[in-house]
Motif scaffolding. Structure first.
Motif, PDB file in Angstrom:
ATOM      1  N   PHE A   9       0.841  -1.187   0.000  1.00 53.92           N
ATOM      2  CA  PHE A   9       0.000   0.000   0.000  1.00 53.92           C
ATOM      3  C   PHE A   9       0.883   1.247   0.000  1.00 53.92           C
ATOM      4  O   PHE A   9       2.037   1.209   0.433  1.00 53.92           O
ATOM      5  CB  PHE A   9      -0.933   0.008   1.204  1.00 53.92           C
ATOM      6  N   TYR A  10       0.305   2.348  -0.468  1.00 50.40           N
ATOM      7  CA  TYR A  10       1.090   3.585  -0.563  1.00 50.40           C
ATOM      8  C   TYR A  10       1.600   4.015   0.808  1.00 50.40           C
ATOM      9  O   TYR A  10       2.754   4.394   0.969  1.00 50.40           O
ATOM     10  CB  TYR A  10       0.240   4.710  -1.168  1.00 50.40           C
ATOM     11  N   ASP A  11       0.713   3.975   1.795  1.00 53.64           N
ATOM     12  CA  ASP A  11       1.077   4.362   3.153  1.00 53.64           C
ATOM     13  C   ASP A  11       0.021   3.809   4.104  1.00 53.64           C
ATOM     14  O   ASP A  11      -0.926   3.143   3.692  1.00 53.64           O
ATOM     15  CB  ASP A  11       1.183   5.887   3.292  1.00 53.64           C
ATOM     16  N   GLN A  12       0.185   4.109   5.385  1.00 54.88           N
ATOM     17  CA  GLN A  12      -0.742   3.576   6.388  1.00 54.88           C
ATOM     18  C   GLN A  12      -2.157   4.104   6.198  1.00 54.88           C
ATOM     19  O   GLN A  12      -3.135   3.381   6.393  1.00 54.88           O
ATOM     20  CB  GLN A  12      -0.254   3.916   7.796  1.00 54.88           C
ATOM     21  N   SER A  13      -2.298   5.365   5.797  1.00 53.42           N
ATOM     22  CA  SER A  13      -3.641   5.925   5.630  1.00 53.42           C
ATOM     23  C   SER A  13      -4.386   5.215   4.491  1.00 53.42           C
ATOM     24  O   SER A  13      -5.609   5.033   4.557  1.00 53.42           O
ATOM     25  CB  SER A  13      -3.569   7.434   5.370  1.00 53.42           C
ATOM     26  N   HIS A  14      -3.636   4.817   3.458  1.00 50.60           N
ATOM     27  CA  HIS A  14      -4.238   4.069   2.359  1.00 50.60           C
ATOM     28  C   HIS A  14      -4.773   2.724   2.862  1.00 50.60           C
ATOM     29  O   HIS A  14      -5.913   2.334   2.556  1.00 50.60           O
ATOM     30  CB  HIS A  14      -3.189   3.853   1.263  1.00 50.60           C
ATOM     31  N   LEU A  15      -3.970   2.032   3.659  1.00 46.95           N
ATOM     32  CA  LEU A  15      -4.415   0.775   4.269  1.00 46.95           C
ATOM     33  C   LEU A  15      -5.620   1.013   5.172  1.00 46.95           C
ATOM     34  O   LEU A  15      -6.615   0.275   5.112  1.00 46.95           O
ATOM     35  CB  LEU A  15      -3.274   0.150   5.075  1.00 46.95           C
ATOM     36  N   ASN A  16      -5.548   2.026   6.022  1.00 48.36           N
ATOM     37  CA  ASN A  16      -6.646   2.304   6.954  1.00 48.36           C
ATOM     38  C   ASN A  16      -7.963   2.506   6.215  1.00 48.36           C
ATOM     39  O   ASN A  16      -9.000   1.969   6.602  1.00 48.36           O
ATOM     40  CB  ASN A  16      -6.338   3.563   7.776  1.00 48.36           C
ATOM     41  N   ARG A  17      -7.912   3.295   5.139  1.00 50.08           N
ATOM     42  CA  ARG A  17      -9.120   3.629   4.403  1.00 50.08           C
ATOM     43  C   ARG A  17      -9.743   2.388   3.746  1.00 50.08           C
ATOM     44  O   ARG A  17     -10.943   2.122   3.900  1.00 50.08           O
ATOM     45  CB  ARG A  17      -8.811   4.683   3.342  1.00 50.08           C
ATOM     46  N   LEU A  18      -8.931   1.604   3.060  1.00 48.84           N
ATOM     47  CA  LEU A  18      -9.458   0.426   2.371  1.00 48.84           C
ATOM     48  C   LEU A  18      -9.870  -0.669   3.355  1.00 48.84           C
ATOM     49  O   LEU A  18     -10.866  -1.368   3.134  1.00 48.84           O
ATOM     50  CB  LEU A  18      -8.409  -0.115   1.399  1.00 48.84           C
ATOM     51  N   PHE A  19      -9.113  -0.825   4.428  1.00 52.88           N
ATOM     52  CA  PHE A  19      -9.416  -1.849   5.428  1.00 52.88           C
ATOM     53  C   PHE A  19     -10.769  -1.580   6.085  1.00 52.88           C
ATOM     54  O   PHE A  19     -11.611  -2.471   6.203  1.00 52.88           O
ATOM     55  CB  PHE A  19      -8.307  -1.843   6.495  1.00 52.88           C
ATOM     56  N   LYS A  20     -11.001  -0.330   6.476  1.00 52.86           N
ATOM     57  CA  LYS A  20     -12.260  -0.006   7.135  1.00 52.86           C
ATOM     58  C   LYS A  20     -13.435  -0.099   6.175  1.00 52.86           C
ATOM     59  O   LYS A  20     -14.523  -0.558   6.551  1.00 52.86           O
ATOM     60  CB  LYS A  20     -12.197   1.389   7.755  1.00 52.86           C
ATOM     61  N   ARG A  21     -13.243   0.312   4.928  1.00 50.67           N
ATOM     62  CA  ARG A  21     -14.328   0.224   3.956  1.00 50.67           C
ATOM     63  C   ARG A  21     -14.698  -1.229   3.673  1.00 50.67           C
ATOM     64  O   ARG A  21     -15.850  -1.556   3.420  1.00 50.67           O
ATOM     65  CB  ARG A  21     -13.920   0.935   2.665  1.00 50.67           C
ATOM     66  N   ALA A  22     -13.715  -2.122   3.741  1.00 55.06           N
ATOM     67  CA  ALA A  22     -13.978  -3.534   3.458  1.00 55.06           C
ATOM     68  C   ALA A  22     -14.547  -4.267   4.668  1.00 55.06           C
ATOM     69  O   ALA A  22     -15.517  -5.021   4.546  1.00 55.06           O
ATOM     70  CB  ALA A  22     -12.697  -4.226   3.001  1.00 55.06           C
ATOM     71  N   TYR A  23     -13.957  -4.057   5.846  1.00 55.02           N
ATOM     72  CA  TYR A  23     -14.284  -4.890   7.002  1.00 55.02           C
ATOM     73  C   TYR A  23     -15.108  -4.184   8.080  1.00 55.02           C
ATOM     74  O   TYR A  23     -15.603  -4.823   8.995  1.00 55.02           O
ATOM     75  CB  TYR A  23     -13.002  -5.445   7.633  1.00 55.02           C
ATOM     76  N   GLY A  24     -15.239  -2.867   7.983  1.00 58.18           N
ATOM     77  CA  GLY A  24     -16.092  -2.172   8.932  1.00 58.18           C
ATOM     78  C   GLY A  24     -15.380  -1.623  10.147  1.00 58.18           C
ATOM     79  O   GLY A  24     -16.002  -0.977  10.991  1.00 58.18           O
ATOM     80  N   PHE A  25     -14.078  -1.895  10.294  1.00 61.64           N
ATOM     81  CA  PHE A  25     -13.310  -1.334  11.400  1.00 61.64           C
ATOM     82  C   PHE A  25     -11.859  -1.155  10.956  1.00 61.64           C
ATOM     83  O   PHE A  25     -11.477  -1.602   9.875  1.00 61.64           O
ATOM     84  CB  PHE A  25     -13.387  -2.201  12.668  1.00 61.64           C
TER      85      PHE A  25
END
Length: 284
Positions: free
Chosen positions: A256-272
């Motif tokens: 991932f580009y950075d942690q914020s990129h991971l945070n955004r996609l992770f929460k959109r997919a899994y809900g947290f």
């Protein structure tokens, strides 16, 4: 463990020492949409109240009370709270260890390369849903139910699920030549997810045009190669977080580009968020 954000959905996840390979969740959502994503576990969802609409390659179905919704490992899906109201559900996530434990008990002829299969779909089965909810509730991290009773409830519910809907995987027949090529592309992406793979590279790998490859991949797996790579990265990040790595380390390691990129996609997919998932500890 409570993974809810202030003012957002309420999601509690935990593990129970009585079970092998199972993660449990209890969720309450108001108006909410789940981006398309996949899991590397078998997911079993029992609605307690309200309803959720889920979309898979097979179509769209609404899961309400008395239903059992099953997603297979690697099955791409999305959804939303039905009519923007509320969806309260309990979920069971069974990894390969958990499926192996079920197979050893209920399908002795199953093998690691042919694990027990619960076909994906929506099952309108109030009796089964009730048993699964009872088992799930007795495994609540705040409960005081004895180990013997928790295990008895679990095996009773799993026994009915497998007995009614389970099946062993059969040998596949001869696979079409192009399907083998698309499967080869999927395996290649899964093995090289941490880098940004050009579509030209994938097309050259199997001797197909970029256009045809992308269209065939979407038809076979429900999403284009680049989106599949993102899902594989998310699953790899989940494994790293569960192993104790930080979100920043996981983001960098999986591409991932950075942690914020991971945070955004992770929460959109899994809900947290990745941080709340990383804090998930086994129950006692």
């Amino acid at each position: 463990m409570d993974t809810s954000d202030k003012g957002g959905p309420e999601v509690v996840c935990w593990r129970d020492g009585a079970l092998d390979g199972a993660c449990l969740a209890s969720a309450r959502y108001g108006e909410h949409k789940f981006d398309r994503h996949l899991h590397d576990e078998l997911v079993i969802v029992m609605t307690e109240s309200g309803a959720g609409q889920c979309h898979t390659r097979a179509g769209s179905e609404v899961a309400g009370p008395g239903s059992v919704l099953v997603f297979g490992p690697g099955e791409y899906h999305s959804g939303e709270v039905w009519e923007g109201r509320e969806w309260n559900y309990r979920a069971i996530y069974l990894d390969m260890e958990g499926l192996g434990a079920l197979g050893a008990v209920f399908s002795p002829d199953s093998r690691p390369d042919k694990p027990l299969l619960i076909p994906p779909g929506l099952y309108q089965d109030a009796h089964l849903a009730g048993l699964l909810v009872k088992a799930h509730a007795s495994l609540d991290e705040h409960g005081s139910v004895s180990l013997m009773e928790r295990q008895a409830n679990w095996w009773a519910a799993m026994g009915m699920l497998v007995g009614r809907y389970g099946q062993s995987r059969h040998e596949l027949g001869e696979v079409r030549r192009e399907a083998r090529k698309i499967a080869q592309v999927r395996e290649y992406v899964a093995a090289n997810y941490a880098r940004d793979i050009p579509v030209d590279e994938l097309a050259e790998l199997v001797g197909l045009s970029r256009y045809y490859l992308t269209r065939a991949f979407c038809k076979e797996f429900g999403l284009p190669p680049h989106a599949y790579a993102t899902q594989v990265r998310l699953l790899a990040a989940k494994r790293m977080l569960a192993a104790g790595h930080s979100a920043a380390t996981a983001a960098a390691a999986v591409g991932f580009y950075d942690q914020s990129h991971l945070n955004r996609l992770f929460k959109r997919a899994y809900g947290f968020t990745p941080g709340t998932y990383a804090a998930l500890k086994p129950g006692h």
